[in-house]
Structures are given as structure tokens and as C-alpha cells.
Design a protein around this motif. Structure first.
Motif, PDB file in Angstrom:
ATOM      1  N   GLY A   1     -24.727 -60.724 -45.950  1.00 16.41           N
ATOM      2  CA  GLY A   1     -24.575 -59.275 -45.935  1.00 16.41           C
ATOM      3  C   GLY A   1     -25.111 -58.734 -44.629  1.00 16.41           C
ATOM      4  N   MET A   2     -25.088 -57.408 -44.491  1.00 15.69           N
ATOM      5  CA  MET A   2     -25.641 -56.807 -43.286  1.00 15.69           C
ATOM      6  C   MET A   2     -27.164 -56.936 -43.305  1.00 15.69           C
TER       7      MET A   2
ATOM      8  N   TYR B   1     -22.319 -62.642 -37.637  1.00 12.48           N
ATOM      9  CA  TYR B   1     -21.447 -61.495 -37.898  1.00 12.48           C
ATOM     10  C   TYR B   1     -20.186 -61.594 -37.056  1.00 12.48           C
TER      11      TYR B   1
ATOM     12  N   TYR C   1     -16.223 -59.112 -36.245  1.00  8.88           N
ATOM     13  CA  TYR C   1     -15.539 -57.827 -36.385  1.00  8.88           C
ATOM     14  C   TYR C   1     -14.383 -57.984 -37.371  1.00  8.88           C
ATOM     15  N   ASP C   2     -14.143 -56.949 -38.136  1.00  5.48           N
ATOM     16  CA  ASP C   2     -12.968 -56.907 -39.000  1.00  5.48           C
ATOM     17  C   ASP C   2     -11.735 -57.057 -38.112  1.00  5.48           C
TER      18      ASP C   2
ATOM     19  N   GLU D   1      -9.879 -54.257 -43.424  1.00  4.08           N
ATOM     20  CA  GLU D   1      -9.856 -52.848 -43.785  1.00  4.08           C
ATOM     21  C   GLU D   1      -9.263 -52.024 -42.645  1.00  4.08           C
TER      22      GLU D   1
ATOM     23  N   ARG E   1     -15.072 -52.538 -36.653  1.00  4.07           N
ATOM     24  CA  ARG E   1     -16.077 -52.481 -37.708  1.00  4.07           C
ATOM     25  C   ARG E   1     -16.709 -53.863 -37.865  1.00  4.07           C
TER      26      ARG E   1
ATOM     27  N   LYS F   1     -18.692 -56.940 -39.785  1.00  2.00           N
ATOM     28  CA  LYS F   1     -18.718 -57.502 -41.124  1.00  2.00           C
ATOM     29  C   LYS F   1     -19.441 -58.843 -41.066  1.00  2.00           C
TER      30      LYS F   1
END
Length: 601
Positions: free
Chosen positions: A89-90, A71, A73-74, A258, A81, A83
Motif C-alpha cells: 500500500g502507500m 511503487y 505509476y498507473d 484508472e 497517479r 500506485k
């Protein structure tokens, strides 16, 4: 924060010729082409590129661009957040926060390397199983093992204990219930206790390495960081020069993020770069320049494209009156000033016979030293206003940080410090101007430090403040990596170092003082059962008032016993030449090269 798990990155706080070139994996994919090259300098030398050994941010920066975790971070989201990075996926999380099931995205490949015999090597779930087990292997002597052990992966500590008992390497092929590849792409992690924030531990951490690489370069895996990231190692002269180039095997990955709707800067970056294939540059060239002036001059003359963290001594020239200097603005240079999620500290070796220990007179000595240090003067005179006083180890932008929380950590009270020393028997018995220990033996403080200009300025403040208390102070000068090794081995008395958060959980900052991590991130060698109990309870609780109350208790214990003195949280100013486009300082993570472009006229 990352190439290894889950402690905060140690950085040079200003408080403190290389070996042979190691060449990367074959010729550049861009030979003969016009390359987009990013060039800048690190303030401190790297240590290694083996993720199980890395604790410092200077090694983590290049490593996070070569090796990847599940994973990230955005890049533009503020607040931050999570990602997926190599995950599809999460994670699927059990109701009790003990079982995490993660699917690895198919079609991700390691960079080419001779150990793969000319065949593409796909990333699979078993690579993460192997990479996590490496932290437990006694052969690796990972300073990060205690952080991994604290997670409570079922069966991992027992597997390590077997290896220790039998005096051999870890049995990597032995299956354990807490760490399994259910199929080619599915990883399952099972924990002894609830860990609601485990996914934060997987942000850049537990990066994937291929077993063939570790076995193919026995004892030299730190020189061969072969990963799935956007860059690969092209050349390396230790403590001097690091070159990374675009990884030809890197997957199709485009710029997407985002940012918040009211984040004008983030929205502008997204509009400009959305859909661009990453990375946008071909090559990164890092120099190690520890002295401030040559690092500053190399930026001014255009030899380097940016200066990440303008040395405090040059802030008046760069930002007179808090605004970008006209001579820089006319050249199109950009400035970004950010409060960072870090904390500058002085750590005491709690095993040291002079400053360590838990008896009232030892605590009084450490508290007197803390009260005698003029942090406001440090911020004003040495750091040129680039900081705010820190009242605990918890960093800005992390869960649990409260800017209203006020403690004696930020106090400068020499009279109170003198009274504490007098009360507990630190007196000048022979009239030579220096205090002795309560038993009459000589008292000399020994502070580990570096030879750079900022460290020298800070050392002068230390000498001034300790002399005012009647405390004799000497300095032991070495390079930062050597001071880190000495601290890890418990061979120091005082050392100034900063801790940079690598996740949004502020409670993780207290891992610095968690007893079971004495052989890892707990450089102070602090052991206090009540503190350890609070820390362990916080790991199992979801964020909320109950957890916050324990965090505050733990903070107050750390302040009362003073295993470390917190100084400040730093502001950092970055300067960029106009041809560097898209830069935005990350909050917790180190990976950003793939999100910038270099467009020279």
C-alpha cells in the motif's frame, strides 16, 4: 525513470560489435511453444544492468522490466497517479515528512537463479535495505550516490565514510537508524530533513536486488540482473542484442488502471484488457541500431514490430502534412505523437579552462554561444518540427513547468552574441577570421558528438552558427556510452545530451546543477552556493507558492550563469504494426512491455 535514484535519465539527444553473449537463468519456459514476441530497436547501446551504475534510459528500459521498486505509476492515468508495485500500500508518513513506513507485499519471488540453489527466494524488506546501501558502498563507485546522499537517510553517509576511512567495502550488516527492516515485510526510512515527495523517489527507484546474486557474481552483477519483474534476461550481446523472456516466477498480476473519465483512449484500453494476466507477451528482442536509416527500414519491412521514436529525418515520409502517410495507413500501421517530458541541452564543463568558470568573460562566452545557436532552425531543418523551444531545464508535465515562462534560452540573436564577445575581449587579433581568448591565446571549442546521421546534421548547424560568430569549432566523435563516461569524469568541453524526467516533480531537473552531485548527475560540474541553497530548500518544502518562488529563482540563476544551454522539448512519434495492441507511451516511467499484446494473424 527507473533503475536508480533520483536523477533524470540521460538520453541520446542527437546533439550530439558486442562482447560475448551472456545467457540468462536456464532454458526458456516456453521452449517449443508458439511465442508472442515483441521486437524493436534501441537507438543507443545499453551500458550495464547493475542498478547502482545505470544513468541512461537505454539500460533502464530493460532493467525496469526485470527489477522492481516499491511503487509505480498507473499505466493509463493522465494526469499521472502513483500506485503500489511491490509495496502492499502507500507509505505511512510522519507529520514532519521524515519517517516513511512501507510494507512489502508478501508472496513476491525473485526469478530463479543458480545462486538460490533451487529454492524459491521471496522478496523481503531487508532486500530494499541492502539494495539502497549498495549506492553508498565505495567499492561500487556509483555515479548515483550523490542523488541518494541528498535524500539524507540517517546514518547512511556516516556508514559510507567509515568504509572510505578504513578502505574497505561497506559494512552491510551494520544497522543504521535511517534504514531498517522492522520485520520480514516492513521497511522504515528515516531522513534528516523533511522530504514530502520521497514516495516519488521510490517509483521504480531503489529496485530490489538479492544479496546472494551480488555475492554470487562478484564484479559481474551488471551481467546478472535477477529481479522480481515480469521478465528475465535470456541472452545479451553487448551493444548489439538483448533478449528478455517471461519470468515463470512472476506473481499473479492483472491489467488494471484508472484512466480519467474523459480519456477515451485510456477507457478503451481498460475495457479491452482489464483483468488480463500480465505480461501478455512471452519474449522481447531488442536490437541496438544507432543509424536512423536501417532502424527505419527494419520497421518498414516488418523485422521490428514498432519504432519507438521515428527518426526526425523520416517524419516527412511517415507524417506528410502532419497525418499518417497513406502508404502506412493502408498497412494498418498506427501512429502516436506525444510531447515528451524531456529537455535537449548542451552542457558546458564548468571545470574546463576555456568554457568553464564563473568570471564575467567566461559567462559571456557561454551566453554568446547560446545566443548564436539557431534553435528554431534546428527544430525546423533537423528535427522536422518535432519540438518546441525550451526556456529552462524544467520539463513539460512536471510540477513547476510553465509554458509562458520566456527567457533568453530560446533567443537567437547573433548581433547580441557578437557584441558580448567583443565587449569581453574575444577578438580576432591576427585577422585570420577566428577570435582569440581575451589573453590572446588561440580559442578552439571542442564538442563531443556521435557518428550517427542526426548528430552529423546537428554538428553542421553548430559549425555554421559558430563560424558566423568567429568561433573555431572542432568535434570529438565517440559512441554515446563513451561520451557519457567522459562527461562523468569531467573529460569534455561541450556535449549535447537530453534529460528525461522520471517523476512529476519538475524541481528534480535542477539536480543536474546541484553542487553536491558533481560526482553524479551534475555533469556540468556546476557549483554555485546560492543555487545549492535554493535547491536544498525546495526539497524540504511542500508543493506550493513558496516552493514555486524558489524554483523560479533557481531557474533564473541557471540561465544567468549558463552552465548548460537548453534547446528544446521534443515531440516523439511512435509507429506500430497492427499486431501490436495496447501500446501507450509512458510519461515518466520506462516499463510498458507487460501492458502490450502481440497478436499476429
Amino acid at each position: 525513470m527507473a533503475a536508480c535514484t533520483r536523477r533524470h535519465w540521460l538520453t541520446w539527444a542527437g546533439v550530439g560489435g558486442g562482447a560475448a553473449v551472456v545467457v540468462g537463468n536456464g532454458p526458456s519456459a516456453h521452449a517449443g511453444e508458439h511465442l508472442k514476441v515483441l521486437r524493436y530497436a534501441l537507438r543507443v547501446a545499453e551500458t550495464t544492468f547493475d542498478p547502482v551504475q545505470v544513468q541512461d534510459v537505454y539500460s533502464a528500459i530493460p532493467l525496469e522490466h526485470m527489477l522492481e521498486g516499491l511503487y509505480t505509476y498507473d499505466h493509463l492515468a493522465r494526469p499521472v497517479r502513483l500506485k503500489p508495485l511491490t509495496a502492499a500500500g502507500m507509505p505511512e508518513v510522519s507529520a514532519d515528512f521524515r519517517v516513511f513506513t512501507i510494507r512489502v507485499r508478501p508472496g513476491i519471488f525473485f526469478a530463479d537463479d543458480p545462486v538460490f540453489r533451487g529454492q524459491p527466494r521471496e522478496l523481503v524488506a531487508a532486500d530494499y535495505v541492502y539494495s539502497i546501501k549498495r549506492y553508498a558502498d565505495p567499492v561500487n563507485k556509483s555515479p548515483n550516490w550523490s542523488s541518494v546522499d541528498e535524500l539524507g537517510i540517517v546514518g547512511l553517509a556516516e556508514l559510507r565514510a567509515q568504509a572510505l576511512q578504513q578502505r574497505r567495502a561497506l559494512a552491510y550488516d551494520h544497522d543504521i537508524p535511517g534504514l531498517r527492516a522492522l520485520d520480514r515485510y516492513t521497511l522504515r526510512i528515516t531522513l534528516r530533513e523533511p522530504r514530502p515527495r520521497l514516495v516519488q523517489k521510490l517509483v521504480g527507484g531503489f529496485v530490489a536486488v538479492a544479496r546472494e546474486v551480488i555475492d554470487g557474481y562478484p564484479g559481474r552483477s551488471g551481467e546478472h540482473p535477477v529481479g522480481t519483474g515480469p521478465f528475465r534476461l535470456a541472452a545479451w550481446r553487448r551493444s548489439s542484442h538483448i533478449v528478455l523472456e517471461r519470468n515463470p516466477r512472476y506473481r499473479e498480476h492483472v491489467y488494471d488502471a484508472e484512466p480519467a473519465a474523459d480519456d477515451a483512449e485510456g477507457q478503451a484500453l481498460l475495457a479491452r484488457f482489464k483483468g488480463r494476466r500480465l505480461p501478455m507477451i512471452d519474449r522481447v528482442e531488442l536490437s541496438v541500431i544507432e543509424e536512423n536509416q536501417p532502424r527505419w527500414l527494419s520497421f518498414l519491412d516488418g523485422s521490428h514490430d514498432l519504432i519507438a521514436h521515428v527518426p526526425e529525418a523520416f517524419i516527412p515520409a511517415a507524417l506528410p502534412g502532419g497525418r499518417l502517410g497513406p502508404h502506412l495507413a493502408r498497412r494498418g500501421i498506427q501512429a502516436q505523437r506525444s510531447l515528451t517530458p524531456d529537455v535537449v541541452t548542451t552542457i558546458f564543463n564548468m571545470d574546463d579552462p576555456v568554457v568553464g568558470g564563473y568570471t564575467p568573460e567566461k559567462v559571456a562566452l557561454r551566453r554568446a554561444i547560446s545566443l548564436g545557436l539557431d534553435v528554431q532552425r534546428e527544430i525546423r531543418d533537423v528535427r522536422q518540427g518535432q519540438g518546441v523551444p525550451a526556456n529552462s531545464l524544467v520539463q513539460p508535465f512536471t510540477w513547476g513547468f510553465d509554458p509562458r515562462f520566456k527567457t533568453e534560452m530560446s533567443d537567437h540573436d547573433p548581433a547580441r552574441a557578437q557584441a558580448l564577445l567583443d565587449l569581453y575581449g574575444y577578438l580576432d587579433r591576427d585577422g585570420d577570421g577566428w577570435r582569440e581568448l581575451p589573453d590572446g591565446r588561440p580559442l578552439t571549442l571542442l564538442k563531443s558528438t556521435q557518428a550517427d546521421q542526426t548528430s552529423r546534421q546537428l554538428d553542421e548547424l553548430w559549425r555554421r552558427d559558430m563560424t558566423a560568430l568567429g568561433l573555431r569549432l572542432q568535434f570529438k566523435v565517440a559512441q554515446w556510452p563513451e561520451n557519457l563516461k567522459a562527461a562523468q569524469a569531467g573529460q569534455f568541453m561541450l556535449w549535447g545530451v537530453a534529460s528525461s524526467a522520471e517523476s512529476v516533480d519538475g524541481a528534480e531537473s535542477l539536480a543536474w546543477l546541484y553542487g553536491p552531485m558533481v560526482d553524479g548527475g551534475n555533469l556540468a560540474h556546476f557549483r554555485w552556493p546560492a543555487f545549492d541553497t535554493l535547491y536544498a530548500q525546495m526539497q524540504a518544502l511542500p508543493d506550493g507558492p513558496e516552493r514555486a518562488a524558489r524554483l523560479r529563482q533557481a531557474q533564473r540563476l541557471a540561465i544567468a550563469l549558463m552552465p548548460c544551454k537548453t534547446h528544446l522539448h521534443r515531440y516523439v512519434t511512435d509507429l506500430l504494426h497492427p499486431w501490436v495492441q495496447g501500446y501507450r507511451r509512458p510519461v515518466f516511467w520506462q516499463r510498458w512491455w507487460d501492458h502490450v499484446d502481440v497478436v499476429r494473424s
